[in-house]
Design a protein around this motif. Structure first.
Motif, PDB file in Angstrom:
ATOM      1  N   LYS A 154       0.531 -13.283  42.188  1.00 13.74           N
ATOM      2  CA  LYS A 154      -0.229 -12.449  40.988  1.00 13.74           C
ATOM      3  C   LYS A 154      -0.919 -13.593  39.842  1.00 13.74           C
ATOM      4  CE  LYS A 154       4.039 -11.593  38.400  1.00 13.74           C
ATOM      5  NZ  LYS A 154       4.849 -10.457  37.965  1.00 13.74           N
ATOM      6  N   SER A 155      -0.246 -14.796  40.057  1.00 12.92           N
ATOM      7  CA  SER A 155      -0.686 -15.775  38.673  1.00 12.92           C
ATOM      8  C   SER A 155      -2.180 -16.191  38.993  1.00 12.92           C
ATOM      9  CB  SER A 155       0.264 -16.820  38.881  1.00 12.92           C
ATOM     10  OG  SER A 155       0.275 -17.701  40.116  1.00 12.92           O
ATOM     11  N   TYR A 156      -2.593 -15.939  40.481  1.00  6.08           N
ATOM     12  CA  TYR A 156      -4.232 -16.371  40.633  1.00  6.08           C
ATOM     13  C   TYR A 156      -4.995 -15.397  40.072  1.00  6.08           C
ATOM     14  CZ  TYR A 156      -2.145 -19.750  44.097  1.00  6.08           C
ATOM     15  OH  TYR A 156      -1.478 -20.635  44.941  1.00  6.08           O
ATOM     16  N   TYR A 157      -4.604 -14.089  39.661  1.00  8.39           N
ATOM     17  CA  TYR A 157      -5.484 -13.168  39.155  1.00  8.39           C
ATOM     18  C   TYR A 157      -5.389 -12.837  37.834  1.00  8.39           C
ATOM     19  CZ  TYR A 157      -5.434 -12.181  44.356  1.00  8.39           C
ATOM     20  OH  TYR A 157      -5.315 -12.308  45.797  1.00  8.39           O
ATOM     21  N   LYS A 158      -6.365 -12.721  37.220  1.00  7.04           N
ATOM     22  CA  LYS A 158      -6.691 -12.709  35.784  1.00  7.04           C
ATOM     23  C   LYS A 158      -7.103 -11.247  35.257  1.00  7.04           C
ATOM     24  CE  LYS A 158      -5.749 -16.836  35.956  1.00  7.04           C
ATOM     25  NZ  LYS A 158      -4.298 -17.380  35.655  1.00  7.04           N
ATOM     26  N   LYS A 159      -7.418 -10.289  36.155  1.00  9.77           N
ATOM     27  CA  LYS A 159      -7.642  -9.062  35.527  1.00  9.77           C
ATOM     28  C   LYS A 159      -7.742  -8.041  36.752  1.00  9.77           C
ATOM     29  CE  LYS A 159     -12.811 -10.082  35.533  1.00  9.77           C
ATOM     30  NZ  LYS A 159     -13.924 -10.040  34.834  1.00  9.77           N
ATOM     31  N   ALA A 160      -7.551  -6.721  36.299  1.00  9.86           N
ATOM     32  CA  ALA A 160      -7.591  -5.674  37.616  1.00  9.86           C
ATOM     33  C   ALA A 160      -8.418  -4.420  36.989  1.00  9.86           C
ATOM     34  CB  ALA A 160      -6.141  -5.165  37.227  1.00  9.86           C
ATOM     35  N   ILE A 161      -9.212  -4.156  37.778  1.00  9.11           N
ATOM     36  CA  ILE A 161     -10.186  -3.141  37.770  1.00  9.11           C
ATOM     37  C   ILE A 161     -10.040  -1.923  38.469  1.00  9.11           C
ATOM     38  CG2 ILE A 161     -12.795  -2.377  37.991  1.00  9.11           C
ATOM     39  CD1 ILE A 161     -12.456  -4.539  35.816  1.00  9.11           C
ATOM     40  N   ILE A 185      -7.707  -2.234  33.648  1.00  8.59           N
ATOM     41  CA  ILE A 185      -6.225  -2.029  33.422  1.00  8.59           C
ATOM     42  C   ILE A 185      -5.756  -3.293  32.282  1.00  8.59           C
ATOM     43  CG2 ILE A 185      -4.016  -1.815  34.450  1.00  8.59           C
ATOM     44  CD1 ILE A 185      -5.138  -0.658  36.627  1.00  8.59           C
ATOM     45  N   PHE A 186      -4.932  -3.025  31.556  1.00 10.57           N
ATOM     46  CA  PHE A 186      -4.576  -4.083  30.597  1.00 10.57           C
ATOM     47  C   PHE A 186      -4.191  -5.337  30.908  1.00 10.57           C
ATOM     48  CE2 PHE A 186      -1.057  -5.746  27.965  1.00 10.57           C
ATOM     49  CZ  PHE A 186      -1.881  -6.132  26.926  1.00 10.57           C
ATOM     50  N   SER A 187      -3.330  -5.246  32.170  1.00 11.89           N
ATOM     51  CA  SER A 187      -2.835  -6.475  32.646  1.00 11.89           C
ATOM     52  C   SER A 187      -2.832  -6.458  34.071  1.00 11.89           C
ATOM     53  CB  SER A 187      -1.649  -7.135  32.185  1.00 11.89           C
ATOM     54  OG  SER A 187      -0.507  -6.036  32.300  1.00 11.89           O
ATOM     55  N   VAL A 188      -2.640  -7.579  34.755  1.00 11.30           N
ATOM     56  CA  VAL A 188      -2.385  -7.706  36.388  1.00 11.30           C
ATOM     57  C   VAL A 188      -1.114  -7.018  36.487  1.00 11.30           C
ATOM     58  CG1 VAL A 188      -2.015  -8.976  38.278  1.00 11.30           C
ATOM     59  CG2 VAL A 188      -3.685  -9.679  36.891  1.00 11.30           C
ATOM     60  N   ASP A 189       0.187  -7.230  35.665  1.00  5.30           N
ATOM     61  CA  ASP A 189       1.524  -6.693  36.064  1.00  5.30           C
ATOM     62  C   ASP A 189       1.308  -5.050  35.859  1.00  5.30           C
ATOM     63  OD1 ASP A 189       3.073  -8.945  36.534  1.00  5.30           O
ATOM     64  OD2 ASP A 189       3.085  -9.534  34.471  1.00  5.30           O
ATOM     65  N   GLU A 190       0.505  -4.551  34.720  1.00  3.37           N
ATOM     66  CA  GLU A 190       0.607  -3.260  34.724  1.00  3.37           C
ATOM     67  C   GLU A 190      -0.173  -2.538  35.804  1.00  3.37           C
ATOM     68  OE1 GLU A 190       0.819   0.393  32.728  1.00  3.37           O
ATOM     69  OE2 GLU A 190       2.036  -1.385  32.483  1.00  3.37           O
ATOM     70  N   ALA A 191      -1.215  -3.294  36.394  1.00  2.00           N
ATOM     71  CA  ALA A 191      -1.811  -2.835  37.350  1.00  2.00           C
ATOM     72  C   ALA A 191      -1.073  -2.561  38.858  1.00  2.00           C
ATOM     73  CB  ALA A 191      -3.077  -3.645  37.994  1.00  2.00           C
ATOM     74  N   ILE A 192      -0.172  -3.678  38.880  1.00  2.00           N
ATOM     75  CA  ILE A 192       0.734  -3.615  39.892  1.00  2.00           C
ATOM     76  C   ILE A 192       1.828  -2.763  40.158  1.00  2.00           C
ATOM     77  CG2 ILE A 192       2.759  -4.716  41.162  1.00  2.00           C
ATOM     78  CD1 ILE A 192       1.002  -7.315  40.472  1.00  2.00           C
TER      79      ILE A 192
END
Length: 522
Positions: free
Chosen positions: A6-13, A75-82
């Protein structure tokens, strides 16, 4: 695995297909894809002025209970998307609106932490890869499946509705696929992520030395060492399966022989599979077939509607032109091709395709016909629940020869023939034969006869969910050149659906006993 990457990803659509109840104004989830993006992956743009507040709405004409929308939001963050993907029923909110679900649960695919790994899906039109965003790098995909299929049942009916057309229009226009045709995805949620290590891997053949050149087009970050597992297939056998350490973003991998049909699986240093190159071969030559148009051939034919002229284009014989060097002999396919030559034997043994060549001499004709009868009896005796025998000419003798031969008394035997092909006298004989059979404790045979001009032309056998096509009537099968072939399951479903419709509807057919009684009563 997603936690490690997940650290490789910066945003979530998130892209979501929604239904809004016109009365209660509640929102319902129909389908969604959450995509994690790296810094250098192109982002979404709202396509045009039709979109308002991140949504586009289907045309409303004639829609009754629901309005349908396609929404794209960040989505606000990658963590939130997951978290949303893992717990959608609790946490699916768009622009402050709580999204409800028709289904009460999901089943993950794959069940554990690891994803489905897909090659580049730029030209894919099948499977999960066809409904997620197109990425040249390949994809890692996690699925949440509406296993109860409640959403599907709520919005998709057996007949085409205006609601279905609205959903179809939205997905075809904006997502590039028809979700009504791919209804297995309705109700599901997908988490999709492009390969985080590179944008693409280019590979080319090296003949001296023997091997493959590779070039890794990395993302903005520095190159990270990888592992390439190369699997080379020759026919049905594996000629090479070896892992190579990749420490540079370009280089040569030497191989013991020239690869034929090779697949590349790419792993990171933790031995996680992060990309695949599907089996492919290097092109050594290309053949072009060219022909020139010579003329238009005009012909006039007398028809029932008068004289009609037809125009047929005529072309010269194709002239092949080869670029590159062709092989006179392909050892990689030598053994597999030999097996293919014998495939007709396997198909006949499995009762999937049998050709009867016919004969002129009576003894040989009789032998072929008896063999053909035996094959049909074997097929119909595999039925566990229902057997349909469909032939416009199916007669009383055919009932004795075939329907009576079904040994399992629990099988429902349904026969479909046609008024157009069965005489009134034969219809009475059939009614007599089946009434006598049905008076015994052997189960039941029902015959329905198609009305009017027969909608049925070909002959079919249906045993439960399996369908066979027969090239001649049951009473002539094997007598002349013909064949029997098993229909692929997906096509067989279409045939079964139509047969059941003809059989069960009084519009198409009637019970032959009723028809025989009508004849008796004048």
């Amino acid at each position: 695995m997603i936690q490690k990457l997940k650290s490789y990803y910066k945003k979530a659509i998130r892209t979501t297909l929604l239904a809004q109840d016109k009365l209660t104004k509640n929102w319902y989830h129909l389908f969604s894809v959450i995509e994690l993006l790296t810094d250098d992956e192109y982002s979404y743009n709202i396509p045009n002025s039709e979109w308002k507040d991140g949504c586009v709405r289907a045309k409303q004409s004639g829609l009754e209970g629901y309005s349908f929308y396609l929404s794209i939001d960040e989505i606000f963050s990658v963590d939130e998307a997951i978290n949303i993907f893992n717990k959608p029923i609790e946490s699916f909110v768009i622009e402050g609106n709580k999204i409800s679900f028709i289904n009460a649960s999901f089943v993950k695919e794959p069940f554990g932490d690891y994803p489905l790994v897909f090659a580049s899906n730029l030209y894919t039109d099948k499977g999960v890869a066809s409904i997620v965003p197109k990425r040249k790098s390949g994809l890692l995909v996690w699925c949440q499946i509406d296993n109860e299929r409640k959403t599907d049942k709520q919005f998709i009916s057996s007949t085409v509705s205006k609601e279905m057309l609205a959903i179809q229009q939205l997905t075809m226009e904006w997502l590039g696929f028809d979700i009504i045709q791919k209804r297995e995805h309705i109700g599901n949620i997908y988490l999709s992520a492009p390969n985080p290590y590179f944008r693409e891997v280019e590979m080319s053949l090296s003949t001296n030395p023997t091997g493959v050149f590779y070039k890794i087009l990395t993302r903005k970050k520095n190159f990270e060492p990888l592992k390439f597992r190369i699997i080379d297939k020759h026919g049905d056998a594996i000629a090479l399966d070896k892992i190579f350490e990749i420490k540079d973003n370009a280089g040569l991998i030497t191989l013991p022989h020239e690869p034929h049909l090779f697949e590349v699986r790419i792993y990171n240093q933790d031995d996680d599979l992060i990309a695949v190159h599907e089996p492919a071969t290097f092109i050594r030559s290309i053949q072009f077939d060219m022909s020139m148009k010579q003329a238009d051939f005009h012909v006039k034919v007398d028809t029932e509607k008068g004289n009609k002229e037809f125009v047929v284009e005529k072309f010269s014989k194709e002239r092949p032109s080869v670029v590159g060097k062709t092989k006179d002999f392909n050892p990689e396919y030598y053994f597999k091709n030999a097996d293919k030559e014998r495939q007709h034997i396997e198909l006949a043994e499995r009762k999937e395709f049998i050709f009867y060549s016919g004969a002129k001499e009576e003894p040989e004709k009789t032998k072929l016909k008896e063999n053909a009868k035996s094959i049909i009896r074997e097929i119909i005796n595999n039925a566990k629940d229902t057997c349909y025998l469909c032939d416009p000419y199916f007669s009383s003798m055919d009932i004795v020869e075939f329907a009576f031969q079904i040994k399992n008394s629990g099988v429902k035997i349904n026969i479909l023939n046609s008024k157009e092909a069965v005489s009134k006298e034969e219809a009475k004989k059939i009614a007599t034969v089946i009434n006598e059979y049905n008076s015994k404790p052997f189960g039941k045979i029902e015959v329905r006869i198609l009305r009017g001009n027969s909608i049925l032309h070909d002959r079919f056998i249906v045993t439960d969910k399996n369908v066979w096509f027969i090239g001649s009537s049951f009473n002539e099968f094997g007598n002349r050149a013909t064949c029997i072939a098993k229909i692929p399951e997906s096509s067989g479903k279409l045939i079964i659906k139509e047969i059941e419709k003809w059989y069960s509807s009084d519009v198409f057919s009637q019970n032959i006993t009723d028809f025989a009684n009508e004849i008796e009563n004048g």
